[in-house]
Motif scaffolding. Structure first.
Motif, PDB file in Angstrom:
ATOM      1  N   ALA A  71       0.829  -1.205   0.000  1.00 37.91           N
ATOM      2  CA  ALA A  71       0.000   0.000   0.000  1.00 37.91           C
ATOM      3  C   ALA A  71       0.864   1.256   0.000  1.00 37.91           C
ATOM      4  O   ALA A  71       0.612   2.215  -0.755  1.00 37.91           O
ATOM      5  N   ALA A  72       1.916   1.263   0.836  1.00 46.82           N
ATOM      6  CA  ALA A  72       2.771   2.444   0.931  1.00 46.82           C
ATOM      7  C   ALA A  72       3.469   2.718  -0.395  1.00 46.82           C
ATOM      8  O   ALA A  72       3.713   3.884  -0.758  1.00 46.82           O
ATOM      9  N   ALA A  73       3.771   1.666  -1.143  1.00 46.74           N
ATOM     10  CA  ALA A  73       4.470   1.824  -2.417  1.00 46.74           C
ATOM     11  C   ALA A  73       3.533   2.188  -3.563  1.00 46.74           C
ATOM     12  O   ALA A  73       3.993   2.532  -4.655  1.00 46.74           O
ATOM     13  N   SER A  74       2.228   2.135  -3.317  1.00 44.35           N
ATOM     14  CA  SER A  74       1.272   2.337  -4.404  1.00 44.35           C
ATOM     15  C   SER A  74       1.135   3.796  -4.820  1.00 44.35           C
ATOM     16  O   SER A  74       0.684   4.096  -5.931  1.00 44.35           O
ATOM     17  N   GLY A  75       1.453   4.699  -3.912  1.00 46.13           N
ATOM     18  CA  GLY A  75       1.399   6.115  -4.260  1.00 46.13           C
ATOM     19  C   GLY A  75       0.068   6.786  -4.054  1.00 46.13           C
ATOM     20  O   GLY A  75      -0.022   8.011  -4.143  1.00 46.13           O
ATOM     21  N   GLY A  76      -0.985   6.033  -3.761  1.00 48.13           N
ATOM     22  CA  GLY A  76      -2.290   6.658  -3.622  1.00 48.13           C
ATOM     23  C   GLY A  76      -2.895   6.541  -2.242  1.00 48.13           C
ATOM     24  O   GLY A  76      -4.067   6.891  -2.037  1.00 48.13           O
ATOM     25  N   VAL A  77      -2.133   6.079  -1.263  1.00 50.51           N
ATOM     26  CA  VAL A  77      -2.680   5.842   0.074  1.00 50.51           C
ATOM     27  C   VAL A  77      -2.673   7.124   0.887  1.00 50.51           C
ATOM     28  O   VAL A  77      -1.655   7.827   0.968  1.00 50.51           O
ATOM     29  N   SER A  78      -3.809   7.431   1.532  1.00 42.46           N
ATOM     30  CA  SER A  78      -3.903   8.612   2.390  1.00 42.46           C
ATOM     31  C   SER A  78      -3.835   8.259   3.867  1.00 42.46           C
ATOM     32  O   SER A  78      -3.504   9.107   4.701  1.00 42.46           O
ATOM     33  N   ALA A  79      -4.140   7.006   4.232  1.00 41.17           N
ATOM     34  CA  ALA A  79      -4.077   6.601   5.634  1.00 41.17           C
ATOM     35  C   ALA A  79      -4.062   5.083   5.717  1.00 41.17           C
ATOM     36  O   ALA A  79      -4.588   4.388   4.837  1.00 41.17           O
ATOM     37  N   MET A  80      -3.420   4.584   6.778  1.00 43.69           N
ATOM     38  CA  MET A  80      -3.486   3.159   7.105  1.00 43.69           C
ATOM     39  C   MET A  80      -3.672   3.040   8.611  1.00 43.69           C
ATOM     40  O   MET A  80      -3.135   3.830   9.387  1.00 43.69           O
ATOM     41  N   HIS A  81      -4.429   2.001   9.020  1.00 50.21           N
ATOM     42  CA  HIS A  81      -4.690   1.808  10.444  1.00 50.21           C
ATOM     43  C   HIS A  81      -4.840   0.309  10.723  1.00 50.21           C
ATOM     44  O   HIS A  81      -5.600  -0.386  10.028  1.00 50.21           O
ATOM     45  N   ASP A  82      -4.085  -0.168  11.712  1.00 47.11           N
ATOM     46  CA  ASP A  82      -4.139  -1.581  12.096  1.00 47.11           C
ATOM     47  C   ASP A  82      -5.347  -1.816  12.991  1.00 47.11           C
ATOM     48  O   ASP A  82      -5.602  -1.041  13.921  1.00 47.11           O
ATOM     49  N   VAL A  83      -6.082  -2.886  12.726  1.00 51.15           N
ATOM     50  CA  VAL A  83      -7.243  -3.238  13.561  1.00 51.15           C
ATOM     51  C   VAL A  83      -6.735  -4.016  14.773  1.00 51.15           C
ATOM     52  O   VAL A  83      -6.256  -5.135  14.625  1.00 51.15           O
ATOM     53  N   THR A  84      -6.841  -3.434  15.960  1.00 49.84           N
ATOM     54  CA  THR A  84      -6.319  -4.106  17.158  1.00 49.84           C
ATOM     55  C   THR A  84      -7.421  -4.244  18.199  1.00 49.84           C
ATOM     56  O   THR A  84      -8.512  -4.709  17.894  1.00 49.84           O
ATOM     57  N   GLU A  85      -7.118  -3.834  19.431  1.00 53.82           N
ATOM     58  CA  GLU A  85      -8.080  -4.017  20.522  1.00 53.82           C
ATOM     59  C   GLU A  85      -9.345  -3.196  20.266  1.00 53.82           C
ATOM     60  O   GLU A  85      -9.285  -2.038  19.880  1.00 53.82           O
ATOM     61  N   GLY A  86     -10.481  -3.830  20.499  1.00 49.98           N
ATOM     62  CA  GLY A  86     -11.760  -3.196  20.209  1.00 49.98           C
ATOM     63  C   GLY A  86     -12.295  -3.553  18.846  1.00 49.98           C
ATOM     64  O   GLY A  86     -13.430  -3.187  18.500  1.00 49.98           O
TER      65      GLY A  86
END
Length: 545
Positions: free
Chosen positions: A417-432
């Motif tokens: 995703a980071a290498a794709s050039g079009g990502v505005s945000a990433m978030h890991d699904v963790t507790e909750g």
């Protein structure tokens, strides 16, 4: 290590507690007509003529008694037995020899006698002889422990096979030379541990004895750290006794990313969870996870074997993902009732490649990799297997769910995703779970997120576990799933790249106007979005543990 604790030690006798060589098996086999590549007891028992069989048994007994009279204790045997007794280990002997030969040989010991052994099992006892595991299981029962709580120490393949068959910890005494069993059978790799002399057994057994409260013993820790291979040239000060910090050279890096997270729910494979849960968050910034510090806390009564299992898990997982385990602290304390691993991970990223959630814009597509509650599915299968079996889940289904542990890393999809050039945000699904993760993403990005509930992927195994235990998948801890927001015109190439890497991905929503809310829709109609005060797994632990 297949076992973590030892409460009893069962020794082979001839060649283990006594000096090897007293019995000349070549001479014995020649006398009773046994082929060189066959075990003598089994050969005698297979004789068709009872009179010939009795005569062979008498000849074998004569050899054994004569050898017993001339035998001497193996170097370190008496010291090891006294050390075991002092530490409360129950002791036994399991031999293919006559009991009378054992008793006669013990007369040649200066400080050890039959009373030092709670059980002595010889071939006269009604148990199948080694390599059959029946004798080990019988010895464990008479010693009042489980077979998995026994260490079997012996110098021949039959000792190791009997111990392994019973599920015991096995220690092969090789006398400093390679050895073979019947028909040239090599067995160096079958034992759990290999030693050249009995003095080494004491250090081995220390790994399986409960520890008192306080810091982990320095001598044990040093042996473990000495085996580490530190190849990262940026780490200037490595872990070591007396080293309370790690020093890392970051002169060539642009942005340093820091992350800290404790692992408190998992006990099985806790080291792997600790690395990946922290690494996942680092990766959501577009950074490469680099250096890990850990604080490990274990309840009193934990054995070094249990601690080394966690350390090994940490080191192996770090090595697999190119992370350097560069320091930390290990303690045994009554402040915890199960192992706790708190990790602090640092990573680096070029400033131009930093993924900042503040870049989210209306119209961005919201993607989810894999499915919800990957981590929770694995933890529950590992921690609550008995409860799930009682409710009808099969062992095959449980094993599949336990295997979800291999999916809790999102490093692969984050790199793509980071290498794709079009990502505005990433978030890991963790507790909750996904419910909380989407709320956090909306808050950090400052935009409303519209969720298409019918699109949210749930593995059938996860759905079944949640139904059986009355918990909600959307509120269940979910490391292994990555939320990605990307510009709409870059969405299709990113999805193709993820599919090419065999990483499932689903469009589950879109970014809305500035705000912090979640707007949920089911087949186009507004629907309430579930919220959870605590992770569903916390509620489960409270209810079932």
């Amino acid at each position: 290590m297949k076992n973590r604790i030892v409460k009893a030690v069962v020794f082979d006798f001839d060649g283990t507690l006594t000096h090897p060589g007293a019995l000349n098996f070549s001479e014995i086999k020649a006398a009773v007509g046994c082929p060189p590549d066959q075990p003598v007891l089994e050969h005698i028992e297979a004789m068709a003529d009872p009179a010939e069989r009795d005569r062979a048994h008498r000849m074998l007994a004569d050899f054994e008694l004569s050898a017993a009279e001339a035998s001497q204790p193996n170097p370190g045997a008496e010291e090891l037995i006294r050390w075991c007794r002092k530490r409360g280990l129950r002791l036994g002997i399991l031999t293919r020899n006559l009991r009378a030969a054992v008793m006669r040989a013990l007369e040649n010991f200066k400080t050890v006698g039959p009373d030092d052994f709670a059980v002595i099992i010889s071939r006269e006892d009604p148990h199948a002889p080694k390599p059959h595991p029946e004798g080990v299981a019988a010895a464990a029962a008479r010693l009042g422990v489980a077979s998995r709580e026994v260490a079997v120490v012996g110098d021949f393949v039959f000792d190791i096979q009997a111990g392994n068959g019973a599920g015991a910890t096995t220690v092969w005494l090789d006398h400093g030379v390679s050895a073979a069993g019947p028909a040239g059978h090599r067995f160096q790799d079958e034992s759990d541990h290999r030693v050249t002399g009995l003095a080494e057994v004491r250090d081995l057994l220390r790994l399986y004895l409960p520890l008192p409260g306080g810091k982990f013993p320095n001598d044990l820790l040093k042996k473990y750290l000495d085996a580490f291979d530190f190849k990262d040239p940026s780490v200037i000060i490595h872990p070591g006794i007396g080293e309370d910090i790690a020093a890392v050279d970051v002169a060539d890096e642009e942005v340093l990313i820091l992350k800290s997270d404790p692992i408190t729910f998992a006990t099985d494979a806790i080291g792997q969870y600790a690395v990946l849960v922290n690494a996942n968050d680092i990766a959501t910034s577009g950074a490469a996870p680099r250096w890990l510090l850990t604080t490990l806390m274990f309840p009193t009564g934990t054995t070094p074997a249990g601690i080394f299992e966690v350390l090994g898990d940490l080191e192996t997982t770090c090595r697999n993902w190119g992370i350097t385990l560069c320091g930390g602290h290990t303690e045994i304390t009554d402040a915890v009732t199960r192992p706790v691993v708190s990790g602090m991970l640092a990573g680096t990223v070029a400033r131009r490649d930093l993924v900042d959630k503040g870049r989210m814009r209306p119209g961005d597509v919201v993607l989810l990799t894999k499915a919800v509650a990957v981590e929770g599915t694995s933890i529950i299968a590992r921690e609550f297997g008995a409860a799930l079996r009682e409710r009808g889940m099969t062992e095959a289904e449980l094993e599949t769910c336990r295997g979800f542990l291999s999916r809790i890393s999102i490093l692969g999809e984050a790199r793509i995703a980071a290498a794709s050039g079009g990502v505005s945000a990433m978030h890991d699904v963790t507790e909750g779970g996904l419910s909380t993760a989407l709320e956090e993403l909306a808050a950090a990005g400052g935009h409303e997120i519209r969720v298409f509930v019918e699109n949210i992927p749930i593995f059938p195994q996860t759905r079944k576990i949640c139904e059986l235990l009355d918990i909600a998948p959307l509120g269940l801890i979910g490391s292994g799933s990555l939320l990605i927001t990307c510009r709409k015109d870059r969405c299709a190439p990113l999805i193709r790249a993820l599919h090419d890497a065999e990483i499932p991905v689903t469009v589950i929503g879109e970014v809305g106007d500035p705000g912090r809310d979640i707007a949920a829709f089911h087949e186009g109609r507004p629907t309430p979005w579930p919220r959870f005060e605590a992770d569903e797994i916390a509620r489960l632990f409270e209810r079932l543990k």
